[in-house]
Write a protein that holds these residues in place. Structure first.
Motif, PDB file in Angstrom:
ATOM      1  N   ALA A  84      -0.365 -12.196  -2.542  1.00 29.47           N
ATOM      2  CA  ALA A  84      -0.959 -10.915  -2.131  1.00 29.47           C
ATOM      3  C   ALA A  84      -0.049 -10.197  -1.143  1.00 29.47           C
ATOM      4  CB  ALA A  84      -2.335 -11.149  -1.513  1.00 29.47           C
ATOM      5  N   LEU A  85       0.560 -10.976  -0.234  1.00 32.84           N
ATOM      6  CA  LEU A  85       1.471 -10.376   0.747  1.00 32.84           C
ATOM      7  C   LEU A  85       2.670  -9.737   0.054  1.00 32.84           C
ATOM      8  CD1 LEU A  85       2.376  -9.918   3.692  1.00 32.84           C
ATOM      9  CD2 LEU A  85       3.422 -12.187   3.625  1.00 32.84           C
ATOM     10  N   GLY A  86       3.241 -10.445  -0.909  1.00 32.74           N
ATOM     11  CA  GLY A  86       4.392  -9.897  -1.624  1.00 32.74           C
ATOM     12  C   GLY A  86       4.055  -8.616  -2.371  1.00 32.74           C
ATOM     13  N   LEU A 129       5.631  -4.864  -1.507  1.00 31.68           N
ATOM     14  CA  LEU A 129       6.348  -4.076  -2.499  1.00 31.68           C
ATOM     15  C   LEU A 129       5.699  -2.703  -2.695  1.00 31.68           C
ATOM     16  CD1 LEU A 129       7.221  -6.739  -5.229  1.00 31.68           C
ATOM     17  CD2 LEU A 129       8.828  -5.408  -3.862  1.00 31.68           C
ATOM     18  N   ALA A 130       4.364  -2.666  -2.744  1.00 31.25           N
ATOM     19  CA  ALA A 130       3.670  -1.384  -2.895  1.00 31.25           C
ATOM     20  C   ALA A 130       3.886  -0.502  -1.672  1.00 31.25           C
ATOM     21  CB  ALA A 130       2.179  -1.623  -3.120  1.00 31.25           C
ATOM     22  N   SER A 131       3.883  -1.112  -0.496  1.00 31.23           N
ATOM     23  CA  SER A 131       3.969  -0.347   0.747  1.00 31.23           C
ATOM     24  C   SER A 131       5.373   0.187   1.003  1.00 31.23           C
ATOM     25  CB  SER A 131       3.531  -1.223   1.925  1.00 31.23           C
ATOM     26  OG  SER A 131       2.199  -1.676   1.751  1.00 31.23           O
ATOM     27  N   THR A 132       6.393  -0.436   0.407  1.00 29.42           N
ATOM     28  CA  THR A 132       7.756   0.062   0.630  1.00 29.42           C
ATOM     29  C   THR A 132       7.922   1.491   0.120  1.00 29.42           C
ATOM     30  OG1 THR A 132       8.404  -1.063  -1.425  1.00 29.42           O
ATOM     31  CG2 THR A 132       8.899  -2.180   0.640  1.00 29.42           C
ATOM     32  N   TYR A 177       1.576  11.117  -4.557  1.00 30.83           N
ATOM     33  CA  TYR A 177       1.230   9.912  -5.317  1.00 30.83           C
ATOM     34  C   TYR A 177       1.342   8.661  -4.438  1.00 30.83           C
ATOM     35  CZ  TYR A 177       0.983  11.952 -10.025  1.00 30.83           C
ATOM     36  OH  TYR A 177       0.609  12.644 -11.142  1.00 30.83           O
ATOM     37  N   ALA A 178       2.435   8.560  -3.689  1.00 27.87           N
ATOM     38  CA  ALA A 178       2.688   7.353  -2.899  1.00 27.87           C
ATOM     39  C   ALA A 178       1.647   7.147  -1.817  1.00 27.87           C
ATOM     40  CB  ALA A 178       4.088   7.428  -2.279  1.00 27.87           C
ATOM     41  N   LEU A 179       1.252   8.228  -1.142  1.00 25.43           N
ATOM     42  CA  LEU A 179       0.308   8.107  -0.035  1.00 25.43           C
ATOM     43  C   LEU A 179      -1.045   7.583  -0.496  1.00 25.43           C
ATOM     44  CD1 LEU A 179       0.986  11.289   2.118  1.00 25.43           C
ATOM     45  CD2 LEU A 179       1.431   8.913   2.727  1.00 25.43           C
ATOM     46  N   MET A 180      -1.441   7.941  -1.690  1.00 28.93           N
ATOM     47  CA  MET A 180      -2.738   7.482  -2.186  1.00 28.93           C
ATOM     48  C   MET A 180      -2.663   6.068  -2.757  1.00 28.93           C
ATOM     49  SD  MET A 180      -4.181   6.962  -5.364  1.00 28.93           S
ATOM     50  CE  MET A 180      -5.801   6.598  -5.973  1.00 28.93           C
ATOM     51  N   ILE A 181      -1.642   5.803  -3.562  1.00 29.27           N
ATOM     52  CA  ILE A 181      -1.649   4.574  -4.352  1.00 29.27           C
ATOM     53  C   ILE A 181      -1.292   3.326  -3.548  1.00 29.27           C
ATOM     54  CG2 ILE A 181       0.745   4.700  -5.158  1.00 29.27           C
ATOM     55  CD1 ILE A 181      -2.440   3.630  -7.113  1.00 29.27           C
ATOM     56  N   ALA A 182      -0.410   3.440  -2.551  1.00 26.56           N
ATOM     57  CA  ALA A 182       0.017   2.242  -1.810  1.00 26.56           C
ATOM     58  C   ALA A 182      -1.145   1.556  -1.095  1.00 26.56           C
ATOM     59  CB  ALA A 182       1.134   2.595  -0.831  1.00 26.56           C
ATOM     60  N   PRO A 183      -1.951   2.263  -0.276  1.00 30.11           N
ATOM     61  CA  PRO A 183      -3.065   1.575   0.378  1.00 30.11           C
ATOM     62  C   PRO A 183      -4.158   1.137  -0.582  1.00 30.11           C
ATOM     63  CG  PRO A 183      -3.119   3.938   0.883  1.00 30.11           C
ATOM     64  CD  PRO A 183      -1.822   3.653   0.199  1.00 30.11           C
ATOM     65  N   PRO A 218       1.411   0.100   4.611  1.00 27.57           N
ATOM     66  CA  PRO A 218       2.023   1.407   4.339  1.00 27.57           C
ATOM     67  C   PRO A 218       2.380   2.180   5.604  1.00 27.57           C
ATOM     68  CG  PRO A 218       0.235   1.039   2.795  1.00 27.57           C
ATOM     69  CD  PRO A 218       0.197  -0.093   3.783  1.00 27.57           C
ATOM     70  N   GLU A 219       1.523   2.140   6.620  1.00 30.79           N
ATOM     71  CA  GLU A 219       1.828   2.856   7.867  1.00 30.79           C
ATOM     72  C   GLU A 219       3.002   2.207   8.589  1.00 30.79           C
ATOM     73  OE1 GLU A 219       1.716   5.513  11.064  1.00 30.79           O
ATOM     74  OE2 GLU A 219       0.912   5.621   9.035  1.00 30.79           O
ATOM     75  N   VAL A 220       3.082   0.878   8.545  1.00 31.67           N
ATOM     76  CA  VAL A 220       4.229   0.195   9.152  1.00 31.67           C
ATOM     77  C   VAL A 220       5.519   0.660   8.488  1.00 31.67           C
ATOM     78  CG1 VAL A 220       5.343  -2.033   9.532  1.00 31.67           C
ATOM     79  CG2 VAL A 220       2.865  -1.824   9.816  1.00 31.67           C
ATOM     80  N   PHE A 221       5.503   0.737   7.165  1.00 31.57           N
ATOM     81  CA  PHE A 221       6.710   1.145   6.448  1.00 31.57           C
ATOM     82  C   PHE A 221       7.005   2.635   6.625  1.00 31.57           C
ATOM     83  CE2 PHE A 221       6.144  -2.932   4.297  1.00 31.57           C
ATOM     84  CZ  PHE A 221       7.460  -3.373   4.217  1.00 31.57           C
ATOM     85  N   ILE A 222       5.976   3.453   6.813  1.00 35.73           N
ATOM     86  CA  ILE A 222       6.222   4.858   7.145  1.00 35.73           C
ATOM     87  C   ILE A 222       7.019   4.942   8.441  1.00 35.73           C
ATOM     88  CG2 ILE A 222       5.127   6.991   7.969  1.00 35.73           C
ATOM     89  CD1 ILE A 222       2.929   6.569   5.938  1.00 35.73           C
ATOM     90  N   ASN A 223       6.637   4.148   9.422  1.00 34.15           N
ATOM     91  CA  ASN A 223       7.336   4.159  10.707  1.00 34.15           C
ATOM     92  C   ASN A 223       8.740   3.568  10.598  1.00 34.15           C
ATOM     93  OD1 ASN A 223       5.488   5.087  13.111  1.00 34.15           O
ATOM     94  ND2 ASN A 223       4.161   3.975  11.704  1.00 34.15           N
TER      95      ASN A 223
END
Length: 525
Positions: free
Chosen positions: A57-59, A63-66, A163-169, A188-193
């Protein structure tokens, strides 16, 4: 102490939360494991435990959050690139506002379309689509010979961002076990930063190149991670909840087995999903997935009371996230620091170096919030963050007013402004930054999740674009200090809203959360 348990106990220290046995609906099925962990932790002097993060699940969540790195990179790199674009293309301040804010406005298209798209082609391929569109947009921007061509690239990249903002979380929430969903969905927020920080570093590193080359490389380099993300996502599993909606129960069970502690837990989660969309193993794909039919009507045309409460919570949360002005402060951070007294006569690298400090601060607190989100819960961190932002913005407004009215620009006022900016983005990274994505993706029922989340993100994008495209103009009219006082007042209202309208969701499965919005007494609990 058994050496085999030391890595688990180390993980408990790094990711503390309430005891697994106390919160998990699966604890009765695993009494020996949980009792052993709790007993061992007690002997080690630890008072809190955490179930192990499922590596599968972490992996998938990582990958989605990147994909979120792409948005973060754009926010960070554009703050410095506009200094060179303005000189290279000879554009006006109004054009700068349009250039910066247009990506957020156009991302509305991607946000609204992402719900239907992700229900149609699946969560995984929607992530690939988002990365592909951002790649095309980055290339167009990097090669732009004119402002018009540059805007065309912003439009394409903006749709990909939507698309990315909705689908990643949403993907992270749907693949995660309940007890670690807060951490995984906040990635996702961590990767945004992380992306913002990379953008700042790129600005600093490329600022010494000729003007016409520096900004093109700054914007064009975003295509590199887009290629890597598109390729990496293809190794991810599909969302088990989407597979259930498609009637593909065996595939969903295989994914759940990999993301659960054991097969019994996987079976339990699968049955919850089936019950949630009112299907069983005898129903066909057409009745399970519904292709979004009637969803918008159920959301917007006479929604039932729980759905109405969910909409108010999700839309309100996304509105306040962007009405806080955080994106504008980050986008226009060089201008904010110039107003704070850092001389614009200095080399651009000095201002860009200061923004790197701000980026490091944001990234650190975003990661810290993600680690503790499943321990403290959504509401406490959210209200701490919004109240802290209100105080920080008030301090920034005060310091800016003093500098604006003083010819000498006292050093203490400059220091107050710099500290207040860093405090503001830190409190945002503690509360609104990660929790908006987590909360928006987990509160909608499964049949409404894709479209409901896309609607909330659409509001997020409209407000973000409106703030970014008007920030400099309004600040010139009422001064930067006045603008920051307005943001402080908005965050005060946000704190009150969060207290009364957002119930706690920590430790609940996605199927259990909707019950919270059916009860009268859960809004402020």
């Amino acid at each position: 102490m058994d050496k085999k348990l030391r890595p688990i106990l180390s993980l408990m220290i790094i990711f503390p939360t309430r005891p697994f046995l106390e919160n998990s609906q699966y604890s009765q099925k695993q009494p020996k494991l949980n009792s052993s962990l709790i007993s061992t932790a007690t002997h080690a002097g630890l008072t809190q435990t955490l179930p192990r993060l499922n590596r599968y699940a972490l992996g998938g969540a990582i990958l989605a959050s990147t994909n979120s790195i792409l948005l973060g990179y754009d926010i960070g790199v554009m703050s410095g690139a506009v200094l060179f674009i303005r000189e290279s293309l000879m554009i006006t301040p109004i054009q700068i506002e349009i250039l910066v804010g247009s990506l957020n406005v156009v991302s509305l298209i991607g946000s609204l379309a992402s719900g239907w798209t992700s229900d149609w082609i699946g969560r995984r391929y929607t992530i690939v689509l988002a990365a592909s569109m951002f790649l095309i947009g980055a290339l167009l921007m990097g090669l732009a010979p004119s402002f018009t061509f540059l805007m065309a690239g912003r439009v394409v990249a903006g749709i990909g961002v939507g698309y990315a903002l909705m689908i990643a979380p949403v993907y992270a929430a749907e693949i995660s076990p309940a007890m670690t969903r807060g951490f995984l969905s906040s990635l996702p927020e961590v990767f945004i930063n992380v992306g913002i920080l990379l953008g700042y570093v790129s600005n600093y590193a490329l600022s010494g190149l000729p003007v016409d080359i520096s900004w093109r490389l700054m914007l064009g380099l975003a295509g590199v991670p887009a290629i890597a993300i598109g390729a990496g996502v293809m190794t991810m599993p599909e969302s088990p909840r989407w597979l259930v909606m498609e009637g593909r129960f065996e595939e969903a069970k295989r994914v759940l087995i990999k993301t659960s502690e054991d097969e019994a837990e996987a079976e339990f989660r699968l049955n919850q999903m089936k019950t949630n969309i009112r299907v069983d193993s005898s129903t066909g794909p057409a009745s399970a997935r519904r292709r979004g039919q009637g969803v918008w009507k159920e959301l917007l045309w006479r929604p039932v009371r729980p759905v109405r409460r969910i909409l108010i919570a999700a839309i309100g949360l996304n509105f306040f996230m962007q009405a806080s002005g955080n994106d504008a402060v980050v986008y226009f951070s060089p201008e904010v620091f110039q107003n704070a007294g850092i001389s614009n006569k200095q080399p651009p690298a000095l201002l860009l170096g200061v923004t790197i400090i701000m980026g490091l601060t944001k990234t650190f607190f975003a990661f810290a919030s993600a680690l503790y989100l499943d321990h403290f819960g959504r509401r406490p961190l959210l209200m701490l963050g919004s109240a802290g932002m209100a105080v920080s913005l008030a301090g920034l407004g005060l310091g800016s007013k003093i500098i604006e009215r003083s010819g000498s620009k006292p050093a203490w006022a400059i220091a107050l402004c710099v500290v207040a900016v860093c405090a503001d983005v830190s409190f945002f990274s503690i509360g609104l930054g990660p929790i908006t994505w987590v909360y928006s993706s987990e509160i909608f029922p499964m049949r409404l999740r894709a479209q409901g989340t896309s609607l909330a993100i659409a509001v997020n994008r409209v407000v973000s674009g409106a703030v970014a495209m008007s920030f400099l103009s309004i600040s010139r009219a009422i001064t930067f200090g006045g603008m920051f006082f307005v943001f402080a007042g908005i965050m005060g209202l946000a704190t009150v809203f969060f207290y009364f309208f957002l119930p706690e969701t920590k430790g609940k499965s996605l199927e259990e959360i909707q019950v919270l919005f059916e009860n009268e007494d859960t809004a402020s609990s």
